[in-house]
Design a protein around this motif. Structure first.
Motif, PDB file in Angstrom:
ATOM      1  N   UNK A 252       0.874  10.846  -2.924  1.00 28.68           N
ATOM      2  CA  UNK A 252       1.030  11.396  -4.262  1.00 28.68           C
ATOM      3  C   UNK A 252       2.290  12.212  -4.417  1.00 28.68           C
ATOM      4  N   UNK A 253       2.979  12.447  -3.290  1.00 32.31           N
ATOM      5  CA  UNK A 253       4.248  13.187  -3.321  1.00 32.31           C
ATOM      6  C   UNK A 253       5.335  12.389  -2.578  1.00 32.31           C
ATOM      7  N   UNK A 254       5.298  11.081  -2.792  1.00 29.85           N
ATOM      8  CA  UNK A 254       6.329  10.233  -2.190  1.00 29.85           C
ATOM      9  C   UNK A 254       5.817   9.310  -1.108  1.00 29.85           C
ATOM     10  N   UNK A 255       4.557   9.474  -0.690  1.00 28.99           N
ATOM     11  CA  UNK A 255       3.959   8.602   0.325  1.00 28.99           C
ATOM     12  C   UNK A 255       3.039   7.600  -0.370  1.00 28.99           C
ATOM     13  N   UNK A 256       3.225   6.308  -0.072  1.00 27.26           N
ATOM     14  CA  UNK A 256       2.463   5.247  -0.714  1.00 27.26           C
ATOM     15  C   UNK A 256       1.794   4.369   0.333  1.00 27.26           C
ATOM     16  N   UNK A 257       0.496   4.145   0.159  1.00 26.59           N
ATOM     17  CA  UNK A 257      -0.219   3.153   0.962  1.00 26.59           C
ATOM     18  C   UNK A 257      -0.420   1.853   0.179  1.00 26.59           C
ATOM     19  N   UNK A 258      -0.421   1.954  -1.148  1.00 28.62           N
ATOM     20  CA  UNK A 258      -0.527   0.785  -2.016  1.00 28.62           C
ATOM     21  C   UNK A 258       0.570   0.882  -3.061  1.00 28.62           C
TER      22      UNK A 258
END
Length: 340
Positions: free
Chosen positions: A143-149
């Motif tokens: 939610x602060x630059x990290x994406x799993x999807x």
């Protein structure tokens, strides 16, 4: 994203399709060709399955007739094709049960009961969720630059991007974003990729910075709390490198599971496949399965969209003969069927 028409119908239909991914959508179209009434049930609020949820902005290269096509465009065309025969779309409903009621099958969802003469399970890889790195100090940045999807390219325009992984999703996003992001670094913990060899070869020719035998150790935020640095390390030597980044895509694969389907009395293979024969029949009479969720007898599963299309057509043709034993399995070619 394309919206499917929705209407309510309390009466039984010829075929309930569980899953509105590519296989289910093509199955709905083909069932219409066979003159069957159809309901399509999916837990997602829109049709398309993985194509809609995981990579709508990615190109797909192995759909016949399309040298390449965006996943979201393929979904739009499949919905348009299926809608020719006015199937009933029941979206945002999760199938949780299946039972026999006299001559009908009853599919129970979290919103009601749908009855049909036959059932086609086209639920893709079943219930799925992304694998996580499992380190709270890293996962805290989701939610602060990290994406799993990832579902769209927009967040990465002119960004310094780190992609972690060596599968199709990691490589495809690197290629998709290479002329969109300011800079891309892809790290992979070994020198062998799970991605398609052609895509890997293209990756190596691209301007993407590829670091093999590297893993992610830590993320550092800027004053606004968003990711601004990543610490990566060579897993052979332990040497660490700090690189500037604005976003990180973690492509570590997905956990797939049959979920509630495991309790429906179907013969399964492991925790993610339904066993079917050459007719795409399960062990339950009148219940068929097609696509990534199936393990056909005698062959290794091939999780390809084109295979799902063929299996859906096979299942529907045999479902038509289950409903009407006087019907022919082969109904004729589509041009002939449309003239009737």
């Amino acid at each position: 994203m394309s919206e499917a028409p929705v209407r309510e119908d309390a009466g039984p239909v010829d075929l309930v399709i569980i899953g509105a991914g590519p296989t289910g959508l093509f199955g709905a179209f083909y069932a219409g060709l066979r003159g069957l009434s159809v309901k399509v049930i999916d837990a997602l609020p829109q049709p398309g399955g993985q194509l809609a949820v995981l990579y709508p902005e990615k190109f797909i290269y192995d759909v016949p007739g399309h040298p390449k096509i965006l996943a979201k465009d393929l979904v739009r065309l499949l919905v348009e094709q299926a809608s020719m025969f006015n199937p009933i779309f029941c979206l945002g409903e999760r199938a949780v049960g299946l039972r026999r009621e006299d001559a009908l099958w009853a599919v129970e969802t979290d919103r009601g009961i749908h009855r049909a003469r036959t059932v086609l399970i086209a639920a893709g890889i079943g219930a799925f969720q992304p694998n996580r790195i499992g380190k709270p100090e890293i996962d805290q940045y989701e939610g602060r630059g990290l994406y799993y999807v990832v579902t769209e390219r927009r967040p990465f325009r002119n960004k310094r991007l780190l992609i972690v992984g060596g599968g199709d999703t990691a490589v495809d996003w690197a290629l998709n974003l290479k002329d969109f992001a300011a800079h891309i670094t892809l790290i992979h913990r070994r020198d062998q990729f799970r991605a398609h060899p052609g895509s890997v070869a293209e990756l190596m020719r691209s301007g993407v910075e590829v670091r093999l035998f590297h893993e992610l150790k830590a993320l550092h935020p800027g004053p606004d709390g968003w990711i601004r640095e990543a610490v990566i390390f060579d897993n052979r030597t332990g040497e660490e490198t700090v690189i500037p980044v604005d976003a990180v895509i973690m492509s570590l694969g997905f956990k797939a599971d049959l979920g509630p389907i495991k309790g429906w009395g179907l013969e399964t293979v492991g925790s993610r496949y339904i066993k079917v024969n050459a007719r795409m029949e399960t062990n339950l009479p009148g219940v068929y399965a097609a696509g990534d969720i199936t393990a056909p007898e005698g062959v290794e599963p091939l999780n390809l969209i084109v295979i799902g299309f063929a299996q859906a057509a096979t299942a529907v043709n045999y479902a038509a003969t289950y409903i009407n034993p006087q019907a022919k399995v082969f109904p004729g070619h589509s041009s002939e069927m449309r003239l009737r």
